[in-house]
Design a protein around this motif. Sequence first.
Motif, PDB file in Angstrom:
ATOM      1  N   ASP A  92       1.097  -1.110   0.273  1.00  0.00           N
ATOM      2  CA  ASP A  92      -0.413  -0.168  -0.089  1.00  0.00           C
ATOM      3  C   ASP A  92       0.750   0.991   0.272  1.00  0.00           C
ATOM      4  OD1 ASP A  92      -2.118  -1.760  -0.313  1.00  0.00           O
ATOM      5  OD2 ASP A  92      -2.319  -2.078   2.552  1.00  0.00           O
ATOM      6  N   ALA A  93       2.144   1.220   0.615  1.00  0.00           N
ATOM      7  CA  ALA A  93       2.918   2.337   0.974  1.00  0.00           C
ATOM      8  C   ALA A  93       3.426   2.947  -0.429  1.00  0.00           C
ATOM      9  CB  ALA A  93       3.269   2.314   2.495  1.00  0.00           C
ATOM     10  N   VAL A  94       3.571   1.099  -1.208  1.00  0.00           N
ATOM     11  CA  VAL A  94       4.788   1.835  -2.732  1.00  0.00           C
ATOM     12  C   VAL A  94       3.671   2.309  -3.223  1.00  0.00           C
ATOM     13  CG1 VAL A  94       6.355   0.856  -4.498  1.00  0.00           C
ATOM     14  CG2 VAL A  94       6.366  -0.321  -1.746  1.00  0.00           C
ATOM     15  N   PHE A  95       2.495   1.839  -3.621  1.00  0.00           N
ATOM     16  CA  PHE A  95       1.234   2.212  -4.384  1.00  0.00           C
ATOM     17  C   PHE A  95       1.126   4.013  -3.896  1.00  0.00           C
ATOM     18  CE2 PHE A  95      -1.080  -0.848  -7.049  1.00  0.00           C
ATOM     19  CZ  PHE A  95      -0.667  -1.638  -7.055  1.00  0.00           C
ATOM     20  N   THR A  96       1.612   4.358  -3.011  1.00  0.00           N
ATOM     21  CA  THR A  96       1.464   5.869  -3.667  1.00  0.00           C
ATOM     22  C   THR A  96       2.346   6.646  -4.217  1.00  0.00           C
ATOM     23  OG1 THR A  96       2.920   6.308  -1.621  1.00  0.00           O
ATOM     24  CG2 THR A  96       0.157   5.964  -0.794  1.00  0.00           C
ATOM     25  N   THR A 119       4.081   7.013 -13.520  1.00  0.00           N
ATOM     26  CA  THR A 119       3.688   6.967 -15.065  1.00  0.00           C
ATOM     27  C   THR A 119       3.876   5.683 -15.799  1.00  0.00           C
ATOM     28  OG1 THR A 119       2.757   9.151 -15.224  1.00  0.00           O
ATOM     29  CG2 THR A 119       3.125   7.772 -16.973  1.00  0.00           C
ATOM     30  N   ASN A 120       3.339   4.274 -15.745  1.00  0.00           N
ATOM     31  CA  ASN A 120       3.925   3.499 -16.698  1.00  0.00           C
ATOM     32  C   ASN A 120       4.356   2.824 -15.712  1.00  0.00           C
ATOM     33  OD1 ASN A 120       2.474   3.773 -19.235  1.00  0.00           O
ATOM     34  ND2 ASN A 120       4.359   5.067 -19.497  1.00  0.00           N
ATOM     35  N   ALA A 121       4.092   2.684 -13.860  1.00  0.00           N
ATOM     36  CA  ALA A 121       5.235   1.432 -13.670  1.00  0.00           C
ATOM     37  C   ALA A 121       4.715   0.490 -13.839  1.00  0.00           C
ATOM     38  CB  ALA A 121       4.775   1.967 -12.467  1.00  0.00           C
ATOM     39  N   ARG A 122       5.535  -0.792 -13.185  1.00  0.00           N
ATOM     40  CA  ARG A 122       5.418  -1.998 -14.107  1.00  0.00           C
ATOM     41  C   ARG A 122       5.295  -3.085 -12.579  1.00  0.00           C
ATOM     42  NH1 ARG A 122       8.675   1.289 -16.177  1.00  0.00           N
ATOM     43  NH2 ARG A 122      10.213  -0.487 -16.072  1.00  0.00           N
ATOM     44  N   GLY A 161      -8.888 -13.193   8.502  1.00  0.00           N
ATOM     45  CA  GLY A 161      -9.682 -13.729   8.442  1.00  0.00           C
ATOM     46  C   GLY A 161      -9.765 -12.135   6.721  1.00  0.00           C
ATOM     47  N   LYS A 162     -10.628 -11.827   6.457  1.00  0.00           N
ATOM     48  CA  LYS A 162      -9.987 -11.742   5.362  1.00  0.00           C
ATOM     49  C   LYS A 162      -9.583 -10.838   4.461  1.00  0.00           C
ATOM     50  CE  LYS A 162     -14.342 -12.042   2.466  1.00  0.00           C
ATOM     51  NZ  LYS A 162     -15.606 -11.451   0.623  1.00  0.00           N
ATOM     52  N   ASP A 163      -8.228 -10.879   3.845  1.00  0.00           N
ATOM     53  CA  ASP A 163      -7.008  -9.371   3.311  1.00  0.00           C
ATOM     54  C   ASP A 163      -7.419  -8.590   3.228  1.00  0.00           C
ATOM     55  OD1 ASP A 163      -4.879  -9.244   4.034  1.00  0.00           O
ATOM     56  OD2 ASP A 163      -4.265 -10.386   1.821  1.00  0.00           O
ATOM     57  N   VAL A 164      -7.884  -7.411   3.736  1.00  0.00           N
ATOM     58  CA  VAL A 164      -8.596  -6.105   2.891  1.00  0.00           C
ATOM     59  C   VAL A 164      -7.380  -5.597   3.129  1.00  0.00           C
ATOM     60  CG1 VAL A 164     -10.707  -6.677   3.132  1.00  0.00           C
ATOM     61  CG2 VAL A 164     -10.022  -5.466   5.206  1.00  0.00           C
ATOM     62  N   GLY A 165      -7.706  -4.288   1.954  1.00  0.00           N
ATOM     63  CA  GLY A 165      -6.876  -2.789   2.200  1.00  0.00           C
ATOM     64  C   GLY A 165      -7.243  -1.651   1.781  1.00  0.00           C
ATOM     65  N   PRO A 166      -6.920  -0.966   0.855  1.00  0.00           N
ATOM     66  CA  PRO A 166      -7.183   0.329  -0.216  1.00  0.00           C
ATOM     67  C   PRO A 166      -7.142  -0.722  -1.297  1.00  0.00           C
ATOM     68  CG  PRO A 166      -5.295   0.888   1.410  1.00  0.00           C
ATOM     69  CD  PRO A 166      -5.507  -0.846   1.357  1.00  0.00           C
ATOM     70  N   ARG A 167      -8.277  -0.561  -2.117  1.00  0.00           N
ATOM     71  CA  ARG A 167      -8.279  -1.027  -3.150  1.00  0.00           C
ATOM     72  C   ARG A 167      -7.320  -0.108  -4.148  1.00  0.00           C
ATOM     73  NH1 ARG A 167     -12.689  -4.104  -3.644  1.00  0.00           N
ATOM     74  NH2 ARG A 167     -14.671  -3.530  -2.242  1.00  0.00           N
ATOM     75  N   LEU A 168      -6.559  -0.496  -5.600  1.00  0.00           N
ATOM     76  CA  LEU A 168      -5.149  -0.581  -5.819  1.00  0.00           C
ATOM     77  C   LEU A 168      -6.365   0.551  -7.253  1.00  0.00           C
ATOM     78  CD1 LEU A 168      -3.036  -3.455  -5.068  1.00  0.00           C
ATOM     79  CD2 LEU A 168      -3.134  -0.994  -3.302  1.00  0.00           C
ATOM     80  N   GLN A 169      -7.240  -0.191  -7.650  1.00  0.00           N
ATOM     81  CA  GLN A 169      -7.357  -0.080  -9.248  1.00  0.00           C
ATOM     82  C   GLN A 169      -7.106   1.425  -9.473  1.00  0.00           C
ATOM     83  OE1 GLN A 169      -8.843  -1.937  -7.679  1.00  0.00           O
ATOM     84  NE2 GLN A 169      -9.966  -3.577  -8.239  1.00  0.00           N
ATOM     85  N   LYS A 208      -4.811   6.075 -13.058  1.00  0.00           N
ATOM     86  CA  LYS A 208      -3.649   7.462 -12.738  1.00  0.00           C
ATOM     87  C   LYS A 208      -2.572   7.121 -13.403  1.00  0.00           C
ATOM     88  CE  LYS A 208      -5.990   9.884  -8.909  1.00  0.00           C
ATOM     89  NZ  LYS A 208      -6.301  10.064  -7.896  1.00  0.00           N
ATOM     90  N   THR A 209      -1.786   5.956 -12.893  1.00  0.00           N
ATOM     91  CA  THR A 209      -0.063   6.474 -13.453  1.00  0.00           C
ATOM     92  C   THR A 209      -0.274   5.056 -14.436  1.00  0.00           C
ATOM     93  OG1 THR A 209      -0.560   4.416 -11.827  1.00  0.00           O
ATOM     94  CG2 THR A 209       0.341   6.549 -11.271  1.00  0.00           C
ATOM     95  N   SER A 210      -0.960   4.132 -15.463  1.00  0.00           N
ATOM     96  CA  SER A 210      -1.056   3.504 -16.488  1.00  0.00           C
ATOM     97  C   SER A 210      -0.302   2.913 -15.645  1.00  0.00           C
ATOM     98  CB  SER A 210      -0.780   4.129 -17.371  1.00  0.00           C
ATOM     99  OG  SER A 210      -1.925   5.098 -17.952  1.00  0.00           O
ATOM    100  N   ALA A 211      -0.453   1.924 -15.243  1.00  0.00           N
ATOM    101  CA  ALA A 211       0.627   0.979 -14.374  1.00  0.00           C
ATOM    102  C   ALA A 211      -0.242  -0.573 -14.825  1.00  0.00           C
ATOM    103  CB  ALA A 211       0.653   1.083 -12.370  1.00  0.00           C
ATOM    104  N   THR A 212       1.178  -1.004 -14.415  1.00  0.00           N
ATOM    105  CA  THR A 212       0.663  -2.420 -14.937  1.00  0.00           C
ATOM    106  C   THR A 212       1.086  -3.911 -14.181  1.00  0.00           C
ATOM    107  OG1 THR A 212       1.396  -2.179 -17.430  1.00  0.00           O
ATOM    108  CG2 THR A 212       0.998  -4.310 -16.775  1.00  0.00           C
ATOM    109  N   MET A 213       0.191  -4.493 -13.493  1.00  0.00           N
ATOM    110  CA  MET A 213       0.241  -5.798 -12.511  1.00  0.00           C
ATOM    111  C   MET A 213       0.000  -6.855 -12.909  1.00  0.00           C
ATOM    112  SD  MET A 213      -0.648  -5.267  -8.763  1.00  0.00           S
ATOM    113  CE  MET A 213      -2.409  -6.085  -8.506  1.00  0.00           C
TER     114      MET A 213
END
Lengths: 342, 342
Positions: A230-234, A238-241, A255-263, A268-273
């Motif tokens: 989550d920290a790295v995602f901030t 642009t065009n991160a891989r 439990g369920k592993d939840v976190g901020p949605r990354l989409q 915004k960055t046209s990132a590819t995961m």
Amino acid sequence: MTQSKQQKITLANRPKGMPTKEDFKFVESEVPTPNGQEILVRTLYLSVDPYMRGRMQDTKSYIAPFELNKPITGGVVAEVVESKSDSFKKGDVVVGNIDWAEYTVVTEKEIRVIDPKVAPVTTHLGILGMTGLTAYFGLLDIGKPKEGETVVVSGAAGAVGSAVGQIAKIKGAKVVGIAGSDEKLEYLTKELGFDGAVNYKKDSFVDDLKKAVPDGVDVYFDNVGGDVTDAVFTLLNTNARIPLCGAISSYNAEGKDVGPRLQSAMIKTSATMKGFTVGNYASRFKEGATDLGKWLQEGKLKYEETIIEGFENTPDAFLGLFKGTNLGKQLVKVAEPMFAQL
Amino acid sequence: MTQSKQQKITLANRPKGMPTKEDFKFVESEVPTPNGQEILVRTLYLSVDPYMRGRMQDTKSYIAPFELNKPITGGVVAEVVESKSDSFKKGDVVVGNIDWAEYTVVTEKEIRVIDPKVAPVTTHLGILGMTGLTAYFGLLDIGKPKEGETVVVSGAAGAVGSAVGQIAKIKGAKVVGIAGSDEKLEYLTKELGFDGAVNYKKDSFVDDLKKAVPDGVDVYFDNVGGDVTDAVFTLLNTNARIPLCGAISSYNAEGKDVGPRLQSAMIKTSATMKGFTVGNYASRFKEGATDLGKWLQEGKLKYEETIIEGFENTPDAFLGLFKGTNLGKQLVKVAEPMFAQL
């Protein structure tokens, strides 16, 4: 034969949450006899790896789950004790994905001979084996770091992470590792030549990370998931891989592993995961092994091993992966060779 | 000139959560006069689009935020009223990304002429414009559907989604759309030829979706994010591709938008998720527009428009996007042409 009884490790339970030693059962059996063209091998080293946690669950995945009350399987370096195959002879050192057992009968296809003179045999469970190939293909095929770009790797002091960072350096990138102790940070920057390293266990982690990547993040090789990711995602450019190799932070989540949605960040960055497993690249293993072997010989690629002695300590070695007790590749030394020359 | 005063719409507030009409302010001003090589245009139609919600926030993104108390800008079809440029003449119909205003002075680079005889002018704000190109490049460049594969699209009855599904059909894929009313489902299957359609507002949505994709999901074109996406993620096939076009479910979220972490599912399936915006493909727009125009003429590509009349109703048209009141492209008809022949 020097003994007639042997131990195997079977899966006793499918753990909920963090596995315990009780999930593993040591079972005594006869040392088996090879038939047809089979080979009897004796385990020297075995590899414990985070991905095995997934196989302890009975869920659909890229690899079948371990079966209850059947031996666990994984990467093993062994010596040939008895061979009914023309391709293997007593004293050969071999590597394969076989049972966690002191002795195993295998077919020809399950093992291949390795040369102890070229590199220490344990490297075939690490930097020259699936570990190194995982780093190599995930980083180069998905991450595609360019000279001068910033590569961040989580689980950086682990076997895969430390290889990823060094390969990124070889390719001319700036590399920042994320790990969980000051000792590990020092190893990354002093021993492996990382440009920076950040301790995710510190309260100042998010700020520290931001400071460590003033130009943002072009490639994020993710071994851990969770808050670290989550920290790295901030900080994505642009065009991160983002090669997704593992999510060790979630493997034992009850439990369920939840976190901020990354989409939104990815739009915004046209990132590819991209998720991957090393098996995707089976047809290119030779290419990867050639490069890794060359870099190893040239001294450009260093590796660390944490070796626990004794087959009986295998569950402890595995459980330690989730506590981060290992530096580099975690192995178990099961036996000294009787027939092979290491 | 037929009038000397005109209205513009400016951004009055940066909304928290769902925008309201109060976030938009109508401002009266003089109709401007072109200088140098400028052109005065009169707005005929304007486009309201979900992505504009992002521009209402003051956050770093692929496109600059709207400025407070400055006109909002977006896709506009207009007629030339007065031209100081040799490239444009009175009565030309043009398209561009310009102010939400009844009259605007623009430079030559901000607009291009369109031919009302080839296709209705509104198509340049929809299927032949950014909307169609978004569908085209996201699906074909990232989704890469193969014949016989299953493509799922969320926001399927929207302008982008309905184009995505039809292009996937043209490429021989099986297409299932996700939308929010039975009327929309019927439109997708009866009018557009989708193989299946599922209503995400029904309690049985997760089961309905599972039944609709018996062979799993190879491509998921995501316009919405949120719970809908979580459901699709449980059905991904190995090597699934996920073009991330939008996340409309989260655009108005006030708290943190959280959900199940997706990484483990992506590792298990070696899935690829890529965010994109149509601007990434600017150098290939001609290729896309050519194909889209051909398919439109061949009757392979249908489109729907929801047109609200009256510039004063622009905020309502925009707000309706988040309630799903539109079928296909949402437009505002601002004026009848005075000089152009449509």
